[in-house]
Design an enzyme around this catalytic site. Structure first.
Site, PDB file in Angstrom:
ATOM      1  N   ASP A   1       7.335  26.883 -45.605  1.00 43.19           N
ATOM      2  CA  ASP A   1       7.367  25.718 -46.491  1.00 43.19           C
ATOM      3  C   ASP A   1       8.650  25.780 -47.337  1.00 43.19           C
ATOM      4  O   ASP A   1       8.956  26.827 -47.919  1.00 43.19           O
ATOM      5  CB  ASP A   1       6.118  25.787 -47.394  1.00 43.19           C
ATOM      6  CG  ASP A   1       5.879  24.519 -48.188  1.00 43.19           C
ATOM      7  OD1 ASP A   1       6.326  23.449 -47.747  1.00 43.19           O
ATOM      8  OD2 ASP A   1       5.210  24.612 -49.247  1.00 43.19           O
TER       9      ASP A   1
ATOM     10  N   ASP B   1      14.586  22.558 -46.141  1.00 44.20           N
ATOM     11  CA  ASP B   1      14.623  21.565 -47.215  1.00 44.20           C
ATOM     12  C   ASP B   1      16.002  21.546 -47.858  1.00 44.20           C
ATOM     13  O   ASP B   1      16.294  22.315 -48.771  1.00 44.20           O
ATOM     14  CB  ASP B   1      13.545  21.895 -48.253  1.00 44.20           C
ATOM     15  CG  ASP B   1      13.540  20.882 -49.394  1.00 44.20           C
ATOM     16  OD1 ASP B   1      14.358  19.932 -49.350  1.00 44.20           O
ATOM     17  OD2 ASP B   1      12.736  21.039 -50.327  1.00 44.20           O
TER      18      ASP B   1
ATOM     19  N   HIS C   1       5.413  17.844 -56.942  1.00 41.05           N
ATOM     20  CA  HIS C   1       4.721  19.132 -56.890  1.00 41.05           C
ATOM     21  C   HIS C   1       4.034  19.467 -58.217  1.00 41.05           C
ATOM     22  O   HIS C   1       4.450  18.984 -59.267  1.00 41.05           O
ATOM     23  CB  HIS C   1       5.717  20.237 -56.526  1.00 41.05           C
ATOM     24  CG  HIS C   1       6.209  20.116 -55.112  1.00 41.05           C
ATOM     25  ND1 HIS C   1       7.434  19.575 -54.795  1.00 41.05           N
ATOM     26  CD2 HIS C   1       5.620  20.433 -53.937  1.00 41.05           C
ATOM     27  CE1 HIS C   1       7.576  19.576 -53.486  1.00 41.05           C
ATOM     28  NE2 HIS C   1       6.499  20.085 -52.932  1.00 41.05           N
TER      29      HIS C   1
ATOM     30  N   ILE D   1      -0.918  20.813 -49.456  1.00 38.07           N
ATOM     31  CA  ILE D   1      -1.769  21.053 -50.621  1.00 38.07           C
ATOM     32  C   ILE D   1      -1.646  22.509 -51.044  1.00 38.07           C
ATOM     33  O   ILE D   1      -1.973  23.419 -50.282  1.00 38.07           O
ATOM     34  CB  ILE D   1      -3.239  20.694 -50.303  1.00 38.07           C
ATOM     35  CG1 ILE D   1      -3.342  19.193 -49.975  1.00 38.07           C
ATOM     36  CG2 ILE D   1      -4.153  21.065 -51.473  1.00 38.07           C
ATOM     37  CD1 ILE D   1      -4.681  18.749 -49.428  1.00 38.07           C
TER      38      ILE D   1
HETATM   39  P1  13P Z   1       1.066  20.283 -54.606  1.00 35.31           P
HETATM   40  O1  13P Z   1       1.732  20.969 -55.738  1.00 35.31           O
HETATM   41  O2  13P Z   1       0.726  18.856 -54.938  1.00 35.31           O
HETATM   42  O3  13P Z   1      -0.148  21.033 -54.107  1.00 35.31           O
HETATM   43  O4  13P Z   1       2.108  20.216 -53.384  1.00 35.31           O
HETATM   44  C1  13P Z   1       2.231  21.292 -52.496  1.00 35.31           C
HETATM   45  C2  13P Z   1       3.403  21.170 -51.582  1.00 35.31           C
HETATM   46  O5  13P Z   1       4.021  20.140 -51.411  1.00 35.31           O
HETATM   47  C3  13P Z   1       3.782  22.385 -50.850  1.00 35.31           C
HETATM   48  O6  13P Z   1       4.934  22.186 -50.101  1.00 35.31           O
HETATM   49  O1  G3H Z   2       6.062  23.207 -52.758  1.00 33.86           O
HETATM   50  C1  G3H Z   2       6.006  24.341 -53.216  1.00 33.86           C
HETATM   51  C2  G3H Z   2       4.762  25.119 -53.078  1.00 33.86           C
HETATM   52  O2  G3H Z   2       3.790  24.672 -53.985  1.00 33.86           O
HETATM   53  C3  G3H Z   2       5.039  26.596 -53.131  1.00 33.86           C
HETATM   54  O3  G3H Z   2       5.222  27.084 -54.416  1.00 33.86           O
HETATM   55  O4  G3H Z   2       7.254  28.587 -54.372  1.00 33.86           O
HETATM   56  O5  G3H Z   2       5.426  28.900 -56.067  1.00 33.86           O
HETATM   57  O6  G3H Z   2       5.046  29.478 -53.669  1.00 33.86           O
HETATM   58  P1  G3H Z   2       5.783  28.593 -54.658  1.00 33.86           P
HETATM   59 ZN    ZN Z   3       6.281  20.785 -51.000  1.00 37.22          ZN
END
Ligand code: 13P
Ligand code: G3H
Ligand code: ZN
Length: 309
Positions: A79, A101, A175, A255
């Site tokens: 991600d 990204d 986010h 999510i």
């Molecule tokens: P949320 O913070 O709304 O859960 O979004 C998560 C997200 O986009 C992870 O890439």
């Molecule tokens: O979009 C981001 C995710 O919520 C991940 O967050 O970098 O704190 O693991 P993080």
């Molecule tokens: Zn995200």
């Protein structure tokens, strides 16, 4: 997964995890609701777990599915990857899919870096998600003060230039647990469905990804605050809007925050009610159960992914 989601008019859930309990809850919830699932980790989550440890956790998740004799497909996804090197490292470690990204760079820079990742990933049978438009809030180590919506007229060119397999867009989500600044009694503004529909018109059948899709469930915020927490002015995306997006071109819904809130709520309640408890299994276990229930709720009531396998 995406082509079935597109024809079935539902979205595949992409749940973030950082530890064993979250991962077990996600897999259990998806097995029980017969939903496909994308397990995703950010770069910082991968560092937290340990890059060497993570493939073993993922293999354990796969074993859970086999042992349950479930037919649900499971993907492991990076991600918000922020560099070619990170994406490459995840591909080498066996991820099925990566996100690059570069949405906070110029269109040309974004397309160039995304293309580079696509070339390496496709040679290794790995799919790639990129992002066009900027979401407000924190995207891993990238913080954007203001969002800028995706411009539908740029989408076709971006897909042609990069060859990505799916595209994250910005249509009003963000986010975290504070997505909108609302006055008391005020409803969150609707997502920009006109942008989503225009993108679908220009690239029919192409899988669109929605980040920042937590609803910030009131019951968890109330539970957190009732048992000593302090979360104020929280706001998320109403479930009805997510249902609408999932029936359109959105094939993957991200999510993370809702899962964090579910676990935190359960743990806070136990700490408040049983202040002498110090066995981690006695608070992480109920937190895992709360998250499992939440996953089943999302798959069944919001994303429409339940009962598909
Ligand atoms: P949320 O913070 O709304 O859960 O979004 C998560 C997200 O986009 C992870 O890439
Ligand atoms: O979009 C981001 C995710 O919520 C991940 O967050 O970098 O704190 O693991 P993080
Ligand atoms: Zn995200």
């Amino acid at each position: 997964m995406f082509s079935r989601a597109m024809t079935g008019k539902y979205a595949v859930p992409a749940y973030n995890f950082n530890n064993m309990e979250q991962l077990q809850a996600i897999i259990t919830g998806c097995i029980r609701s017969n939903s496909p699932v994308i397990l995703q980790v950010s770069g910082s989550a991968r560092n937290y777990i340990g890059a060497g440890f993570l493939p073993h956790l993922a293999a354990a998740a796969r074993s859970m599915v086999e042992e349950a004799r479930s037919a649900i497909p499971v993907a492991l996804h990076l991600d918000h990857g922020n560099s070619f090197e990170l994406a490459k490292s995840c591909i080498e470690a066996g991820f099925s899919s990566v996100m690059i990204d570069a949405s906070h760079h110029s269109f040309e820079e974004n397309a160039k870096l995304s293309r580079e990742v696509v070339e390496y990933a496709h040679d290794n049978d790995v799919t790639v998600e990129a992002e066009l438009g900027v979401l407000a809030g924190i995207e891993d180590e990238v913080v954007a003060e203001k969002s800028s919506y995706t411009r539908p007229e740029e989408v076709e060119k971006f897909l042609e230039m990069t060859g990505v397999d799916s595209l994250a867009i910005s249509i009003g989500t963000s986010h975290g647990a504070h997505k909108f600044k609302l006055k008391p009694g005020e409803e969150p503004p609707p997502l920009k469905f006109d942008i989503l529909e225009e993108i679908e018109r220009r690239v029919p059948g192409f899988p669109i990804v929605l980040h920042g899709a937590s609803s910030v469930m009131a019951k968890h915020i109330e539970q957190i605050n009732r048992f000593g927490g302090k979360m104020e002015n929280t706001a998320g995306i109403p479930e009805e809007q997510l249902r609408r997006a999932a029936a359109l071109a959105v094939c993957k819904v991200n999510i993370d925050s809702d899962g964090r809130l579910a676990m935190t709520a359960a743990i806070r309640q136990i700490f408040a009610e049983k202040p002498s408890e110090f066995d981690p299994r006695k608070y992480l276990g109920p937190a895992r159960d709360e998250l499992t229930e939440m996953i089943i709720h999302k798959n069944t009531q919001v994303l429409g992914s339940a009962g598909r396998y």
